[in-house]
Design a protein around this motif. Sequence first.
Motif, PDB file in Angstrom:
ATOM      1  N   MET A   1      -7.950  -3.326 -30.659  1.00  0.00           N
ATOM      2  CA  MET A   1      -8.593  -5.446 -31.319  1.00  0.00           C
ATOM      3  C   MET A   1      -7.605  -5.138 -31.490  1.00  0.00           C
ATOM      4  SD  MET A   1     -12.212  -5.339 -32.890  1.00  0.00           S
ATOM      5  CE  MET A   1     -12.774  -7.546 -32.690  1.00  0.00           C
ATOM      6  N   THR A   2      -7.602  -6.563 -31.105  1.00  0.00           N
ATOM      7  CA  THR A   2      -6.282  -7.005 -31.955  1.00  0.00           C
ATOM      8  C   THR A   2      -6.995  -8.371 -33.669  1.00  0.00           C
ATOM      9  OG1 THR A   2      -5.365  -7.810 -29.415  1.00  0.00           O
ATOM     10  CG2 THR A   2      -4.958  -9.490 -31.813  1.00  0.00           C
ATOM     11  N   PRO A   3      -6.164  -8.067 -34.224  1.00  0.00           N
ATOM     12  CA  PRO A   3      -6.716  -8.228 -35.433  1.00  0.00           C
ATOM     13  C   PRO A   3      -6.629 -10.065 -35.377  1.00  0.00           C
ATOM     14  CG  PRO A   3      -4.011  -7.030 -35.461  1.00  0.00           C
ATOM     15  CD  PRO A   3      -5.242  -7.015 -34.690  1.00  0.00           C
ATOM     16  N   HIS A   4      -7.516 -10.777 -36.141  1.00  0.00           N
ATOM     17  CA  HIS A   4      -8.180 -12.103 -36.120  1.00  0.00           C
ATOM     18  C   HIS A   4      -6.678 -12.750 -37.448  1.00  0.00           C
ATOM     19  CE1 HIS A   4      -9.331 -16.128 -36.126  1.00  0.00           C
ATOM     20  NE2 HIS A   4      -9.029 -16.163 -37.320  1.00  0.00           N
ATOM     21  N   THR A   5      -5.567 -13.799 -36.159  1.00  0.00           N
ATOM     22  CA  THR A   5      -4.770 -14.095 -36.954  1.00  0.00           C
ATOM     23  C   THR A   5      -4.523 -15.962 -37.549  1.00  0.00           C
ATOM     24  OG1 THR A   5      -2.959 -12.477 -35.799  1.00  0.00           O
ATOM     25  CG2 THR A   5      -2.172 -14.876 -37.155  1.00  0.00           C
ATOM     26  N   PRO A   6      -5.338 -16.524 -39.009  1.00  0.00           N
ATOM     27  CA  PRO A   6      -5.419 -17.232 -39.819  1.00  0.00           C
ATOM     28  C   PRO A   6      -4.285 -18.293 -38.896  1.00  0.00           C
ATOM     29  CG  PRO A   6      -5.639 -15.903 -41.080  1.00  0.00           C
ATOM     30  CD  PRO A   6      -4.693 -15.284 -39.963  1.00  0.00           C
ATOM     31  N   SER A   7      -5.763 -19.981 -38.378  1.00  0.00           N
ATOM     32  CA  SER A   7      -4.122 -20.309 -37.740  1.00  0.00           C
ATOM     33  C   SER A   7      -3.267 -21.483 -38.317  1.00  0.00           C
ATOM     34  CB  SER A   7      -4.997 -21.459 -36.566  1.00  0.00           C
ATOM     35  OG  SER A   7      -6.305 -22.278 -37.705  1.00  0.00           O
ATOM     36  N   LYS A   8      -2.435 -21.944 -38.390  1.00  0.00           N
ATOM     37  CA  LYS A   8      -1.476 -23.186 -39.279  1.00  0.00           C
ATOM     38  C   LYS A   8      -2.929 -23.798 -40.365  1.00  0.00           C
ATOM     39  CE  LYS A   8       1.709 -26.562 -39.146  1.00  0.00           C
ATOM     40  NZ  LYS A   8       2.858 -27.125 -38.567  1.00  0.00           N
ATOM     41  N   HIS A   9      -4.073 -24.508 -39.287  1.00  0.00           N
ATOM     42  CA  HIS A   9      -4.951 -25.793 -39.911  1.00  0.00           C
ATOM     43  C   HIS A   9      -5.016 -24.475 -41.075  1.00  0.00           C
ATOM     44  CE1 HIS A   9      -3.128 -28.784 -37.866  1.00  0.00           C
ATOM     45  NE2 HIS A   9      -4.047 -27.624 -36.014  1.00  0.00           N
ATOM     46  N   GLN A  10      -6.020 -22.774 -40.406  1.00  0.00           N
ATOM     47  CA  GLN A  10      -7.006 -22.647 -41.495  1.00  0.00           C
ATOM     48  C   GLN A  10      -5.619 -21.770 -42.816  1.00  0.00           C
ATOM     49  OE1 GLN A  10      -7.761 -19.740 -38.387  1.00  0.00           O
ATOM     50  NE2 GLN A  10     -10.284 -19.930 -38.774  1.00  0.00           N
ATOM     51  N   LEU A  11      -4.847 -22.321 -42.598  1.00  0.00           N
ATOM     52  CA  LEU A  11      -4.295 -21.915 -43.873  1.00  0.00           C
ATOM     53  C   LEU A  11      -3.518 -22.697 -44.236  1.00  0.00           C
ATOM     54  CD1 LEU A  11      -1.109 -19.159 -42.359  1.00  0.00           C
ATOM     55  CD2 LEU A  11      -3.386 -18.428 -43.907  1.00  0.00           C
ATOM     56  N   TYR A  16      -5.025 -25.800 -49.511  1.00  0.00           N
ATOM     57  CA  TYR A  16      -5.759 -27.416 -49.909  1.00  0.00           C
ATOM     58  C   TYR A  16      -6.478 -26.904 -51.230  1.00  0.00           C
ATOM     59  CZ  TYR A  16      -7.860 -31.924 -49.982  1.00  0.00           C
ATOM     60  OH  TYR A  16      -8.874 -32.623 -50.862  1.00  0.00           O
ATOM     61  N   ARG A  17      -7.809 -25.874 -50.747  1.00  0.00           N
ATOM     62  CA  ARG A  17      -8.806 -25.498 -51.803  1.00  0.00           C
ATOM     63  C   ARG A  17      -8.459 -24.310 -52.555  1.00  0.00           C
ATOM     64  NH1 ARG A  17     -12.220 -23.244 -46.651  1.00  0.00           N
ATOM     65  NH2 ARG A  17     -12.953 -25.212 -45.818  1.00  0.00           N
ATOM     66  N   ARG A  18      -7.859 -23.866 -52.961  1.00  0.00           N
ATOM     67  CA  ARG A  18      -6.996 -23.636 -54.031  1.00  0.00           C
ATOM     68  C   ARG A  18      -6.303 -24.225 -54.614  1.00  0.00           C
ATOM     69  NH1 ARG A  18      -4.521 -19.016 -50.441  1.00  0.00           N
ATOM     70  NH2 ARG A  18      -2.983 -19.904 -49.522  1.00  0.00           N
TER      71      ARG A  18
END
Length: 279
Positions: A1-11, A16-18
């Motif tokens: 199963m391929t691990p989920h890689t966050p997209s650029k927008h998610q990062l 921004y939230r941090r």
Amino acid sequence: MTPHTPSKHQLERAAYRRRQTVRSVLVAALSTGVLGTLLVVAVTGAPGWERVRASFLDLDIARDAFPAVLTGLWLNVRLLVFCALGALALGLLIALLRTLRGAVFFPVRALATGYTYTFRGLPLIIVLYVLTLGVPGLRLQGMPSVLVLGGAALVLTYGGYLAEVFRAGIESVHPSQLAAARSLGLTYRQTMRHVVLPQAVRRVAPPLLNDTVALQKDVGLVSLAGPIDAVRAAQIATAETFNYTPYIVAGMLFVLLAIPLIAVTDWVTLRAARRQAGG
């Protein structure tokens, strides 16, 4: 199963939230520091501050009175535990008696109702005076100690308040659940124990804890009958020094004692609100 890689927008959103969280913490700390500094300057610069400090905030007197007040607080803590358990048990019993159905139980319901009306209306200090000063004056054989009588006054008074809290929780359970439990063959006692009471107690946990916080403060009134608790120890120290700093010490100890219980109460209240909003 391929691990989920966050997209650029998610990062970017996470970063921004941090930054917003750090910014909020810094702004809150800065505003708190500024307000605290202004309050300190305003209080210490006010006319008469030196007299206030000498009468209520004398560190030497506080240091001398602290051991006796702390020893007295241990009596308050023990009294709180026993009175809280007694008031909870009495309140639950009275609530169950008030919810009994059938004409044959009318006298029991009337007595339980009269009890709640009486002790919810009586000031606690009157109940304390009657039980701790009036009852010992009868000089009956086997009379318990004044401390036990003071605890009984607290249990009787708070039992009336807690009985109404429990009754509200019991009556908030929908009648269909009682009917469903009885249709499954459960007796009335089994229905109350396994179906009604677990839901009722969970629903009224916040007000129960609030009454416990109030009881934590009122256990100090037992000093009116003579036992040397934190309040009485502070009174003795004040009489010896003609300074009110020991009362401040006792008050701060009561506040520190209440903070964990208040925190638990707030957490339970918030959790119940979130559960209700989510449900």
